[in-house]
Design a protein around this motif. Structure first.
Motif, PDB file in Angstrom:
ATOM      1  N   SER A   1       0.921  -1.307   0.060  1.00  0.00           N
ATOM      2  CA  SER A   1       0.090  -0.070  -0.060  1.00  0.00           C
ATOM      3  C   SER A   1       0.876   1.317  -0.044  1.00  0.00           C
ATOM      4  CB  SER A   1      -0.896  -0.134   1.313  1.00  0.00           C
ATOM      5  OG  SER A   1      -1.745  -1.146   1.185  1.00  0.00           O
ATOM      6  N   PHE A   2       1.948   1.429   0.818  1.00  0.00           N
ATOM      7  CA  PHE A   2       2.803   2.371   1.003  1.00  0.00           C
ATOM      8  C   PHE A   2       3.529   2.522  -0.387  1.00  0.00           C
ATOM      9  CE2 PHE A   2       7.562   3.768   2.034  1.00  0.00           C
ATOM     10  CZ  PHE A   2       7.059   5.066   2.441  1.00  0.00           C
ATOM     11  N   ASN A   3       4.049   1.404  -1.012  1.00  0.00           N
ATOM     12  CA  ASN A   3       4.853   1.417  -2.471  1.00  0.00           C
ATOM     13  C   ASN A   3       3.739   2.119  -3.527  1.00  0.00           C
ATOM     14  OD1 ASN A   3       7.116   0.378  -1.369  1.00  0.00           O
ATOM     15  ND2 ASN A   3       6.645  -1.884  -2.089  1.00  0.00           N
ATOM     16  N   ALA A   4       2.739   1.647  -3.513  1.00  0.00           N
ATOM     17  CA  ALA A   4       1.506   2.145  -4.571  1.00  0.00           C
ATOM     18  C   ALA A   4       1.594   3.547  -4.391  1.00  0.00           C
ATOM     19  CB  ALA A   4       0.151   1.558  -4.270  1.00  0.00           C
ATOM     20  N   PHE A   5       1.320   4.045  -3.212  1.00  0.00           N
ATOM     21  CA  PHE A   5       1.642   5.552  -3.020  1.00  0.00           C
ATOM     22  C   PHE A   5       2.589   6.105  -3.632  1.00  0.00           C
ATOM     23  CE2 PHE A   5      -1.845   7.671  -0.923  1.00  0.00           C
ATOM     24  CZ  PHE A   5      -2.559   6.847  -0.237  1.00  0.00           C
ATOM     25  N   VAL A   6       3.817   5.562  -3.156  1.00  0.00           N
ATOM     26  CA  VAL A   6       5.091   6.265  -3.751  1.00  0.00           C
ATOM     27  C   VAL A   6       5.213   6.010  -5.051  1.00  0.00           C
ATOM     28  CG1 VAL A   6       7.654   5.982  -3.579  1.00  0.00           C
ATOM     29  CG2 VAL A   6       6.269   5.698  -1.548  1.00  0.00           C
ATOM     30  N   ASN A   7       4.782   5.216  -5.639  1.00  0.00           N
ATOM     31  CA  ASN A   7       4.919   4.610  -7.258  1.00  0.00           C
ATOM     32  C   ASN A   7       4.053   5.508  -8.040  1.00  0.00           C
ATOM     33  OD1 ASN A   7       6.893   2.945  -6.762  1.00  0.00           O
ATOM     34  ND2 ASN A   7       5.508   1.093  -6.866  1.00  0.00           N
TER      35      ASN A   7
ATOM     36  N   THR B   1      -5.566   5.651 -15.144  1.00  0.00           N
ATOM     37  CA  THR B   1      -7.069   5.503 -14.218  1.00  0.00           C
ATOM     38  C   THR B   1      -7.178   4.871 -13.020  1.00  0.00           C
ATOM     39  OG1 THR B   1      -7.600   3.447 -15.575  1.00  0.00           O
ATOM     40  CG2 THR B   1      -7.916   5.427 -16.797  1.00  0.00           C
ATOM     41  N   LEU B   2      -8.326   5.120 -12.105  1.00  0.00           N
ATOM     42  CA  LEU B   2      -8.535   4.463 -10.918  1.00  0.00           C
ATOM     43  C   LEU B   2      -8.368   2.967 -11.251  1.00  0.00           C
ATOM     44  CD1 LEU B   2     -10.781   6.781  -9.197  1.00  0.00           C
ATOM     45  CD2 LEU B   2      -8.653   6.562  -8.515  1.00  0.00           C
ATOM     46  N   ARG B   3      -9.094   2.364 -12.133  1.00  0.00           N
ATOM     47  CA  ARG B   3      -9.057   1.021 -12.490  1.00  0.00           C
ATOM     48  C   ARG B   3      -7.807   0.469 -12.703  1.00  0.00           C
ATOM     49  NH1 ARG B   3      -9.256  -2.595 -16.627  1.00  0.00           N
ATOM     50  NH2 ARG B   3     -10.366  -4.325 -16.471  1.00  0.00           N
ATOM     51  N   GLN B   4      -6.857   1.257 -13.413  1.00  0.00           N
ATOM     52  CA  GLN B   4      -5.454   0.813 -13.724  1.00  0.00           C
ATOM     53  C   GLN B   4      -4.713   0.744 -12.393  1.00  0.00           C
ATOM     54  OE1 GLN B   4      -4.600   3.589 -16.740  1.00  0.00           O
ATOM     55  NE2 GLN B   4      -4.705   1.940 -18.327  1.00  0.00           N
ATOM     56  N   ILE B   5      -4.899   1.743 -11.564  1.00  0.00           N
ATOM     57  CA  ILE B   5      -4.279   1.943 -10.150  1.00  0.00           C
ATOM     58  C   ILE B   5      -4.782   0.889  -9.402  1.00  0.00           C
ATOM     59  CG2 ILE B   5      -4.092   3.221  -7.847  1.00  0.00           C
ATOM     60  CD1 ILE B   5      -4.586   5.784  -9.872  1.00  0.00           C
ATOM     61  N   GLY B   6      -6.099   0.394  -9.453  1.00  0.00           N
ATOM     62  CA  GLY B   6      -6.518  -0.588  -8.526  1.00  0.00           C
ATOM     63  C   GLY B   6      -5.998  -2.115  -9.118  1.00  0.00           C
ATOM     64  N   VAL B   7      -5.819  -2.492 -10.125  1.00  0.00           N
ATOM     65  CA  VAL B   7      -5.247  -3.538 -10.944  1.00  0.00           C
ATOM     66  C   VAL B   7      -3.812  -3.861 -10.499  1.00  0.00           C
ATOM     67  CG1 VAL B   7      -4.623  -4.857 -13.206  1.00  0.00           C
ATOM     68  CG2 VAL B   7      -6.856  -3.938 -12.711  1.00  0.00           C
ATOM     69  N   ALA B   8      -3.001  -2.617 -10.705  1.00  0.00           N
ATOM     70  CA  ALA B   8      -1.654  -2.638 -10.245  1.00  0.00           C
ATOM     71  C   ALA B   8      -1.481  -3.119  -8.852  1.00  0.00           C
ATOM     72  CB  ALA B   8      -0.898  -1.287 -10.664  1.00  0.00           C
TER      73      ALA B   8
ATOM     74  N   VAL C   1       9.498  -8.472  -1.232  1.00  0.00           N
ATOM     75  CA  VAL C   1       9.706  -6.812  -1.507  1.00  0.00           C
ATOM     76  C   VAL C   1      10.362  -6.663  -3.231  1.00  0.00           C
ATOM     77  CG1 VAL C   1      10.917  -4.690  -1.063  1.00  0.00           C
ATOM     78  CG2 VAL C   1       9.596  -5.907   0.724  1.00  0.00           C
ATOM     79  N   ALA C   2      11.357  -7.735  -3.372  1.00  0.00           N
ATOM     80  CA  ALA C   2      12.084  -7.448  -4.974  1.00  0.00           C
ATOM     81  C   ALA C   2      11.038  -8.057  -5.793  1.00  0.00           C
ATOM     82  CB  ALA C   2      13.110  -8.260  -4.620  1.00  0.00           C
ATOM     83  N   ALA C   3      10.402  -9.067  -5.502  1.00  0.00           N
ATOM     84  CA  ALA C   3       9.181  -9.679  -6.450  1.00  0.00           C
ATOM     85  C   ALA C   3       8.221  -8.674  -6.782  1.00  0.00           C
ATOM     86  CB  ALA C   3       8.676 -10.943  -5.939  1.00  0.00           C
ATOM     87  N   ALA C   4       7.697  -7.716  -5.632  1.00  0.00           N
ATOM     88  CA  ALA C   4       6.653  -7.003  -5.665  1.00  0.00           C
ATOM     89  C   ALA C   4       6.845  -5.830  -6.430  1.00  0.00           C
ATOM     90  CB  ALA C   4       6.274  -6.673  -4.395  1.00  0.00           C
ATOM     91  N   ASN C   5       8.429  -5.322  -6.188  1.00  0.00           N
ATOM     92  CA  ASN C   5       8.791  -3.898  -7.043  1.00  0.00           C
ATOM     93  C   ASN C   5       8.661  -4.519  -8.559  1.00  0.00           C
ATOM     94  OD1 ASN C   5       9.184  -1.775  -5.546  1.00  0.00           O
ATOM     95  ND2 ASN C   5      11.161  -2.866  -4.240  1.00  0.00           N
ATOM     96  N   CYS C   6       9.172  -5.508  -8.994  1.00  0.00           N
ATOM     97  CA  CYS C   6       9.117  -6.077 -10.282  1.00  0.00           C
ATOM     98  C   CYS C   6       7.847  -5.885 -10.981  1.00  0.00           C
ATOM     99  CB  CYS C   6       9.789  -7.302 -10.487  1.00  0.00           C
ATOM    100  SG  CYS C   6      11.646  -7.434 -10.082  1.00  0.00           S
ATOM    101  N   VAL C   7       6.645  -6.053 -10.222  1.00  0.00           N
ATOM    102  CA  VAL C   7       5.510  -5.998 -10.621  1.00  0.00           C
ATOM    103  C   VAL C   7       4.733  -4.543 -10.441  1.00  0.00           C
ATOM    104  CG1 VAL C   7       2.971  -7.141 -10.373  1.00  0.00           C
ATOM    105  CG2 VAL C   7       5.004  -8.501  -9.995  1.00  0.00           C
ATOM    106  N   ASN C   8       4.670  -4.187  -9.281  1.00  0.00           N
ATOM    107  CA  ASN C   8       4.382  -2.830  -8.845  1.00  0.00           C
ATOM    108  C   ASN C   8       4.396  -1.716  -9.745  1.00  0.00           C
ATOM    109  OD1 ASN C   8       3.063  -0.611  -7.437  1.00  0.00           O
ATOM    110  ND2 ASN C   8       3.449  -1.773  -5.355  1.00  0.00           N
ATOM    111  N   ILE C   9       5.972  -1.577  -9.930  1.00  0.00           N
ATOM    112  CA  ILE C   9       6.350  -0.307 -10.479  1.00  0.00           C
ATOM    113  C   ILE C   9       5.673  -0.301 -12.049  1.00  0.00           C
ATOM    114  CG2 ILE C   9       8.165   1.187 -11.116  1.00  0.00           C
ATOM    115  CD1 ILE C   9       9.480   0.187  -8.488  1.00  0.00           C
ATOM    116  N   PRO C  10       6.084  -1.484 -12.931  1.00  0.00           N
ATOM    117  CA  PRO C  10       5.631  -1.426 -14.167  1.00  0.00           C
ATOM    118  C   PRO C  10       4.156  -1.138 -14.319  1.00  0.00           C
ATOM    119  CG  PRO C  10       7.239  -2.914 -13.863  1.00  0.00           C
ATOM    120  CD  PRO C  10       6.980  -2.536 -12.579  1.00  0.00           C
ATOM    121  N   MET C  11       3.262  -2.038 -13.554  1.00  0.00           N
ATOM    122  CA  MET C  11       2.063  -1.742 -13.574  1.00  0.00           C
ATOM    123  C   MET C  11       1.342  -0.599 -13.122  1.00  0.00           C
ATOM    124  SD  MET C  11       0.592  -4.694 -14.231  1.00  0.00           S
ATOM    125  CE  MET C  11      -1.205  -4.814 -13.828  1.00  0.00           C
ATOM    126  N   MET C  12       1.926   0.496 -12.050  1.00  0.00           N
ATOM    127  CA  MET C  12       1.323   1.390 -11.743  1.00  0.00           C
ATOM    128  C   MET C  12       1.851   2.431 -12.928  1.00  0.00           C
ATOM    129  SD  MET C  12      -0.093   2.868  -9.239  1.00  0.00           S
ATOM    130  CE  MET C  12      -0.115   1.834  -7.902  1.00  0.00           C
TER     131      MET C  12
END
Length: 326
Positions: free
Chosen positions: A129-135, A146-153, A188-199
């Motif tokens: 949740s914190f990473n999503a805010f930062v990204n 869009t909000l939908r894309q943020i939610g999916v990411a 954390v490393a695995a999530a960063n590889c997904v979170n940042i490109p998705m966001m």
């Protein structure tokens, strides 16, 4: 006198980097300046005054009596709180200056509460949740999402973190204790590889604005977006690595001492403080790994964009430039 020494030079450019941004040391000094966690405590009114001062200075309107130190401090506050593309004030949690206080609390808790599945699930969810805010806050602002894309990411990255953490947590039940302590870093490393490109998927889909050396827009490039995002992913993993890899080794050794076994209740606060020590240096160091103003050779651009630039400028633009985000 000191007042004369501090006077603003006639050719003063508030946007000119104070340190050479082509070197790691120069970038490190820059990010030590703008990720300073003390700027989190600066009141909103002072941040707004800093923005007005910076914008006035850009327009050539330096208030009478202003010293160069005052202008540079205003720029420091501006860079710490306002987005480099849009100039909008960033949300408090997403600012890089909040990475140390926010990151130390969450990372310390992830490293302390790693033994049970419910604790792993809760702290990985808090971290994502914190990473999503930062990204979201530090994305390239020219690419709306869009909000939908943020939610999916958010859901995808949280799922990746939880799957990695819970899976490895169960796998390491019979492994040496230290391996179990390293599970949070793997998650954390695995999530960063997904979170940042998705966001920041809009940047990959639509490309980001690239410019020439003099900031003249040349078009949009998806390859530039991919390069920028890949560098950010690597920076974020590097930011977390020392604390999440070295600190478990330190705690593993410390917990064998009798005095540490008597103060188990203080293990959590101790890990939080030690995480803060690591992050205080690693946040600026990781941000400084790659130049903020990223470059890409013309030859590596998409064919249509490369042809368009060559048709207009010939071989006068060997490189294009763009903001990679943080």
């Amino acid at each position: 006198t000191y007042a004369q020494m501090a006077a603003v030079p006639l050719d003063f450019n508030i946007d000119a980097p104070r340190w050479d941004q082509s070197t790691f040391v120069g970038r490190l000094k820059h990010f030590l300046n703008i990720t300073d966690p003390r700027t989190v405590l600066v009141p909103e009114e002072e941040l707004d005054r800093a923005k007005a001062l910076v914008e006035g200075c850009r327009a050539g309107l330096v208030p009478p009596g202003s010293s160069q130190e005052q202008l540079l401090y205003a720029k420091k506050l501006y860079d710490s709180a306002f987005h480099p593309d849009s100039g909008e004030k960033m949300n408090f949690i997403g600012r890089m200056s909040f990475q140390v206080p926010g990151g130390m609390a969450i990372t310390g808790c992830m490293l302390q509460f790693y033994r049970t599945v419910p604790a792993v699930v809760f702290w990985q969810w808090v971290n994502q949740s914190f990473n999503a805010f930062v990204n979201y806050t530090n994305r390239n602002a020219a690419s709306p999402i869009t909000l939908r894309q943020i939610g999916v990411a958010y859901v995808t990255a949280t799922g990746a973190a939880l799957a990695t953490a819970v899976g490895l947590n169960l796998y390491t039940k019979r492994a040496p204790p230290l391996l179990a302590r390293w599970v949070p870093f793997a998650a954390v490393a695995a999530a960063n590889c997904v979170n940042i490109p998705m966001m920041r998927q809009q940047e990959i889909i639509n490309g980001i604005t690239v410019t020439d050396e003099n900031n003249n827009e040349l078009g949009r490039s998806r390859r530039a977006a991919v390069k920028g995002i890949a560098q950010v992913v690597l920076s974020r993993i590097t930011m977390a690595a020392p604390g999440m890899i070295i600190l478990p080794i330190i705690m593993e050794r410390l917990e064998k001492f009798t005095f540490m076994q008597r103060i188990r209740v203080l293990h959590g606060p101790l890990q939080v403080l030690l995480c803060g020590g690591f992050l205080l240096f690693m946040v600026p160091a990781a941000c400084a790994l790659f130049p903020q103003r990223c470059s890409l050779a013309l030859a590596n651009l998409e064919v249509e964009l490369r042809d368009s630039i060559m048709a207009k400028h010939g071989d006068k633009v060997p490189y294009v430039y763009f903001n990679k985000g943080l």
